[in-house]
Design a protein around this motif. Structure first.
Motif, mmCIF file in Angstrom:
data_model
loop_
_atom_site.group_PDB
_atom_site.id
_atom_site.type_symbol
_atom_site.label_atom_id
_atom_site.label_comp_id
_atom_site.label_asym_id
_atom_site.label_seq_id
_atom_site.Cartn_x
_atom_site.Cartn_y
_atom_site.Cartn_z
ATOM 1 N N HIS A 186 -7.048 -31.768 42.343
ATOM 2 C CA HIS A 186 -7.077 -32.943 43.218
ATOM 3 C C HIS A 186 -7.858 -32.673 44.501
ATOM 4 O O HIS A 186 -7.567 -33.249 45.545
ATOM 5 C CB HIS A 186 -5.657 -33.423 43.540
ATOM 6 N N TYR A 187 -8.834 -31.784 44.373
ATOM 7 C CA TYR A 187 -9.637 -31.490 45.559
ATOM 8 C C TYR A 187 -10.249 -32.775 46.123
ATOM 9 O O TYR A 187 -10.291 -32.994 47.321
ATOM 10 C CB TYR A 187 -10.743 -30.473 45.226
ATOM 11 N N GLY A 188 -10.715 -33.623 45.231
ATOM 12 C CA GLY A 188 -11.373 -34.854 45.682
ATOM 13 C C GLY A 188 -10.423 -36.042 45.714
ATOM 14 O O GLY A 188 -10.852 -37.168 45.555
ATOM 15 N N GLY A 189 -9.129 -35.787 45.895
ATOM 16 C CA GLY A 189 -8.163 -36.881 45.911
ATOM 17 C C GLY A 189 -7.843 -37.325 44.494
ATOM 18 O O GLY A 189 -7.564 -36.494 43.638
ATOM 19 N N VAL A 203 -7.479 -22.778 38.886
ATOM 20 C CA VAL A 203 -7.120 -21.816 39.911
ATOM 21 C C VAL A 203 -7.713 -22.306 41.224
ATOM 22 O O VAL A 203 -8.901 -22.604 41.293
ATOM 23 C CB VAL A 203 -7.689 -20.414 39.556
ATOM 24 N N GLY A 204 -6.891 -22.434 42.237
ATOM 25 C CA GLY A 204 -7.383 -22.916 43.533
ATOM 26 C C GLY A 204 -7.355 -21.813 44.566
ATOM 27 O O GLY A 204 -6.502 -20.926 44.521
ATOM 28 N N GLY A 205 -8.281 -21.838 45.485
ATOM 29 C CA GLY A 205 -8.329 -20.824 46.533
ATOM 30 C C GLY A 205 -9.560 -21.012 47.399
ATOM 31 O O GLY A 205 -10.057 -22.129 47.538
ATOM 32 N N TYR A 206 -10.040 -19.891 47.967
ATOM 33 C CA TYR A 206 -11.218 -19.964 48.824
ATOM 34 C C TYR A 206 -12.329 -19.089 48.277
ATOM 35 O O TYR A 206 -12.094 -17.932 47.925
ATOM 36 C CB TYR A 206 -10.870 -19.510 50.247
ATOM 37 N N CYS A 207 -13.535 -19.624 48.218
ATOM 38 C CA CYS A 207 -14.682 -18.841 47.753
ATOM 39 C C CYS A 207 -15.070 -17.831 48.839
ATOM 40 O O CYS A 207 -14.588 -17.909 49.963
ATOM 41 C CB CYS A 207 -15.856 -19.763 47.418
ATOM 42 N N ALA A 208 -15.942 -16.892 48.469
ATOM 43 C CA ALA A 208 -16.307 -15.811 49.390
ATOM 44 C C ALA A 208 -16.869 -16.377 50.699
ATOM 45 O O ALA A 208 -16.518 -15.930 51.793
ATOM 46 C CB ALA A 208 -17.321 -14.892 48.723
ATOM 47 N N VAL A 211 -16.938 -25.436 42.265
ATOM 48 C CA VAL A 211 -16.186 -25.167 41.039
ATOM 49 C C VAL A 211 -16.905 -24.102 40.220
ATOM 50 O O VAL A 211 -18.089 -24.240 39.913
ATOM 51 C CB VAL A 211 -16.044 -26.446 40.188
ATOM 52 N N GLU A 212 -16.196 -23.045 39.914
ATOM 53 C CA GLU A 212 -16.757 -21.999 39.055
ATOM 54 C C GLU A 212 -16.031 -22.047 37.716
ATOM 55 O O GLU A 212 -14.889 -22.494 37.644
ATOM 56 C CB GLU A 212 -16.525 -20.603 39.661
ATOM 57 N N GLU A 213 -16.696 -21.573 36.671
ATOM 58 C CA GLU A 213 -16.062 -21.539 35.365
ATOM 59 C C GLU A 213 -15.858 -20.100 34.939
ATOM 60 O O GLU A 213 -16.782 -19.301 34.979
ATOM 61 C CB GLU A 213 -16.943 -22.277 34.346
ATOM 62 N N PHE A 214 -14.635 -19.806 34.561
ATOM 63 C CA PHE A 214 -14.326 -18.462 34.091
ATOM 64 C C PHE A 214 -14.125 -18.487 32.583
ATOM 65 O O PHE A 214 -13.267 -19.182 32.068
ATOM 66 C CB PHE A 214 -13.065 -17.936 34.785
ATOM 67 N N TYR A 215 -14.992 -17.754 31.895
ATOM 68 C CA TYR A 215 -14.867 -17.633 30.441
ATOM 69 C C TYR A 215 -14.396 -16.217 30.156
ATOM 70 O O TYR A 215 -14.815 -15.281 30.830
ATOM 71 C CB TYR A 215 -16.233 -17.808 29.770
ATOM 72 N N ALA A 249 -11.592 -21.470 32.316
ATOM 73 C CA ALA A 249 -10.731 -21.850 33.436
ATOM 74 C C ALA A 249 -11.610 -22.370 34.549
ATOM 75 O O ALA A 249 -12.771 -21.970 34.689
ATOM 76 C CB ALA A 249 -9.938 -20.645 33.916
ATOM 77 N N HIS A 250 -11.085 -23.291 35.329
ATOM 78 C CA HIS A 250 -11.821 -23.791 36.484
ATOM 79 C C HIS A 250 -11.285 -23.140 37.747
ATOM 80 O O HIS A 250 -10.084 -23.134 37.990
ATOM 81 C CB HIS A 250 -11.706 -25.313 36.562
ATOM 82 N N VAL A 251 -12.176 -22.596 38.506
ATOM 83 C CA VAL A 251 -11.818 -21.920 39.748
ATOM 84 C C VAL A 251 -12.383 -22.765 40.879
ATOM 85 O O VAL A 251 -13.599 -22.899 41.012
ATOM 86 C CB VAL A 251 -12.404 -20.484 39.767
ATOM 87 N N ILE A 252 -11.495 -23.364 41.648
ATOM 88 C CA ILE A 252 -11.912 -24.379 42.613
ATOM 89 C C ILE A 252 -11.706 -23.897 44.046
ATOM 90 O O ILE A 252 -10.616 -23.466 44.415
ATOM 91 C CB ILE A 252 -11.103 -25.681 42.409
ATOM 92 N N CYS A 253 -12.744 -24.001 44.846
ATOM 93 C CA CYS A 253 -12.590 -23.683 46.261
ATOM 94 C C CYS A 253 -11.998 -24.914 46.946
ATOM 95 O O CYS A 253 -12.572 -26.001 46.897
ATOM 96 C CB CYS A 253 -13.913 -23.300 46.898
ATOM 97 N N LEU A 254 -10.870 -24.725 47.571
ATOM 98 C CA LEU A 254 -10.163 -25.853 48.177
ATOM 99 C C LEU A 254 -10.746 -26.229 49.533
ATOM 100 O O LEU A 254 -10.298 -27.168 50.170
ATOM 101 C CB LEU A 254 -8.677 -25.523 48.317
ATOM 102 N N ARG A 255 -11.755 -25.465 49.967
ATOM 103 C CA ARG A 255 -12.367 -25.782 51.254
ATOM 104 C C ARG A 255 -13.676 -26.525 51.068
ATOM 105 O O ARG A 255 -13.901 -27.553 51.683
ATOM 106 C CB ARG A 255 -12.598 -24.495 52.044
#
Ligand code: ZN
Ligand code: ZN
Length: 182
Positions: A76-79, A133-138, A103-107, A93-99
């Motif tokens: 729901h990053y974009g509402g 997976v939600g978090g912050y990118c580098a 979106v990155e894809e993990f295979y 898997a989708h790895v989403i930066c919440l900031r």
């Protein structure tokens, strides 16, 4: 036509591919990114100016119920927005930066392992798995660290006493018409 292509599976299901549906499918298949309905609509319109929003939304719904595209909410990053991608991609898997929303894809094997473990643990037949997976990118971690540092500095600064209000000048007395000499 390759049976594993989205178009092929649609034909097998007897779904007629109108030009507009085809445009949309191609966009979802080929952009490889996770576009929301509005984004897809804008891109589709560039290819066919006659395309309208209702058709785009209706087609997405059809593709989703036909199991041809996945509808994602990406934490729901974009509402309330939803994002679409082809089902033909290998599970990831989708790895989403919440900031910043990147979106990155993990295979990888761990996802298949998880699926197998769940199947044996619960005697469950997995049809569909969605990992987010939600978090912050580098990049955002660096920016956040800087922000936290700045905030800390600002908080460490001595608080200045509130500035004293400037002494109010007495309003100049209105001169009466009286003569000073009187
Ligand atoms: Zn980020
Ligand atoms: Zn994806």
């Amino acid at each position: 036509m390759a049976p594993d292509s989205t178009e092929g599976s649609l034909k097998q299901r007897g779904v007629r591919l109108t030009r507009q549906r085809q445009i949309l499918l191609e966009l979802i298949d080929k952009t490889g990114s996770h576009l929301d309905a509005e984004g897809l609509y804008r891109l589709a319109k560039e290819r066919d100016p006659k395309l309208n929003r209702v058709t785009v939304y209706r087609t997405l719904k059809m593709l989703k119920s036909g199991g041809l595209v996945d509808e994602l909410d990406l934490m729901h990053y974009g509402g309330d927005q939803h994002y679409y991608e082809t089902r033909l991609k290998q599970e990831h898997a989708h790895v989403i930066c919440l900031r910043c929303g990147k979106v990155e894809e993990f295979y990888g094997e761990p996802l298949q392992r998880l699926r197998r473990q769940i199947e044996s643990h619960f005697a469950f037949q997995v049809l569909l798995a969605r990992t987010e997976v939600g978090g912050y990118c580098a990049h955002c971690q660096t920016l956040r660290a800087r922000e936290v540092e700045e905030l800390r500095k600002r908080l460490a600064e001595p608080v200045e006493p509130p500035a004293k209000p400037a002494p109010r000048r007495a309003p100049a007395k209105t001169r009466r018409g009286r003569s000073e000499r009187a």
